[in-house]
Design a protein around this motif. Sequence first.
Motif, PDB file in Angstrom:
ATOM      1  N   UNK A   1      -2.066  -4.767   7.456  1.00  0.00           N
ATOM      2  CA  UNK A   1      -1.233  -3.461   6.691  1.00  0.00           C
ATOM      3  C   UNK A   1      -2.292  -2.592   6.131  1.00  0.00           C
ATOM      4  N   UNK A   2      -1.824  -1.377   5.672  1.00  0.00           N
ATOM      5  CA  UNK A   2      -2.703  -0.514   5.208  1.00  0.00           C
ATOM      6  C   UNK A   2      -3.446  -0.964   4.022  1.00  0.00           C
ATOM      7  N   UNK A   3      -2.826  -1.709   3.147  1.00  0.00           N
ATOM      8  CA  UNK A   3      -3.431  -2.263   2.144  1.00  0.00           C
ATOM      9  C   UNK A   3      -4.398  -3.200   2.254  1.00  0.00           C
ATOM     10  N   UNK A   4      -4.217  -4.071   3.273  1.00  0.00           N
ATOM     11  CA  UNK A   4      -5.328  -4.969   3.703  1.00  0.00           C
ATOM     12  C   UNK A   4      -6.533  -4.401   4.239  1.00  0.00           C
ATOM     13  N   UNK A   5      -6.372  -3.390   5.158  1.00  0.00           N
ATOM     14  CA  UNK A   5      -7.449  -2.573   5.475  1.00  0.00           C
ATOM     15  C   UNK A   5      -8.182  -1.797   4.532  1.00  0.00           C
ATOM     16  N   UNK A   6      -7.400  -1.205   3.479  1.00  0.00           N
ATOM     17  CA  UNK A   6      -8.229  -0.445   2.373  1.00  0.00           C
ATOM     18  C   UNK A   6      -8.993  -1.635   1.525  1.00  0.00           C
TER      19      UNK A   6
ATOM     20  N   UNK B   1     -12.872  -1.083   1.007  1.00  0.00           N
ATOM     21  CA  UNK B   1     -13.242  -0.755  -0.134  1.00  0.00           C
ATOM     22  C   UNK B   1     -12.697   0.712  -0.650  1.00  0.00           C
ATOM     23  N   UNK B   2     -11.389   1.140  -0.323  1.00  0.00           N
ATOM     24  CA  UNK B   2     -10.860   2.430  -0.650  1.00  0.00           C
ATOM     25  C   UNK B   2      -9.345   2.044  -1.082  1.00  0.00           C
ATOM     26  N   UNK B   3      -8.598   2.978  -1.378  1.00  0.00           N
ATOM     27  CA  UNK B   3      -7.125   2.939  -1.715  1.00  0.00           C
ATOM     28  C   UNK B   3      -6.583   3.156  -0.486  1.00  0.00           C
TER      29      UNK B   3
ATOM     30  N   UNK C   1     -17.704   1.318   8.621  1.00  0.00           N
ATOM     31  CA  UNK C   1     -16.910   0.126   8.106  1.00  0.00           C
ATOM     32  C   UNK C   1     -15.770  -0.158   8.711  1.00  0.00           C
ATOM     33  N   UNK C   2     -14.800   0.871   9.050  1.00  0.00           N
ATOM     34  CA  UNK C   2     -13.517   0.686   9.780  1.00  0.00           C
ATOM     35  C   UNK C   2     -13.832   0.072  11.169  1.00  0.00           C
ATOM     36  N   UNK C   3     -14.575   0.850  11.814  1.00  0.00           N
ATOM     37  CA  UNK C   3     -14.822   0.219  13.214  1.00  0.00           C
ATOM     38  C   UNK C   3     -15.204  -1.345  13.181  1.00  0.00           C
ATOM     39  N   UNK C   4     -16.125  -1.565  12.069  1.00  0.00           N
ATOM     40  CA  UNK C   4     -16.361  -2.872  12.148  1.00  0.00           C
ATOM     41  C   UNK C   4     -15.290  -4.028  11.785  1.00  0.00           C
ATOM     42  N   UNK C   5     -14.406  -3.499  10.872  1.00  0.00           N
ATOM     43  CA  UNK C   5     -13.517  -4.603  10.882  1.00  0.00           C
ATOM     44  C   UNK C   5     -12.715  -4.708  11.981  1.00  0.00           C
TER      45      UNK C   5
END
Length: 74
Positions: A22-27, A31-33, A54-58
């Motif tokens: 989910x978007x919440x999981x990724x956030x 470390x963002x909203x 950080x996004x790419x590493x996820x």
Amino acid sequence: MVKPTKVTNVIRALRFAHGEMTQADLAERIGVTRQTVIAIEQGRYSPSLEMAFRIARVFDAPLDEVFQYPDTEP
């Protein structure tokens, strides 16, 4: 005059490819909203370089597979 271009991304597709994250999981993982993730996915906000990494590493993906900057003609 050169038409401005903007960074595009495939975050939404990657979220679904990784177990429907989910978007919440990724956030939470970066470390963002959730609102920030929504804005990035929709192209309304370009993340900082650090956040982009950080996004790419996820997703365990190269930065240029997650974010694209279209070529422009002079």
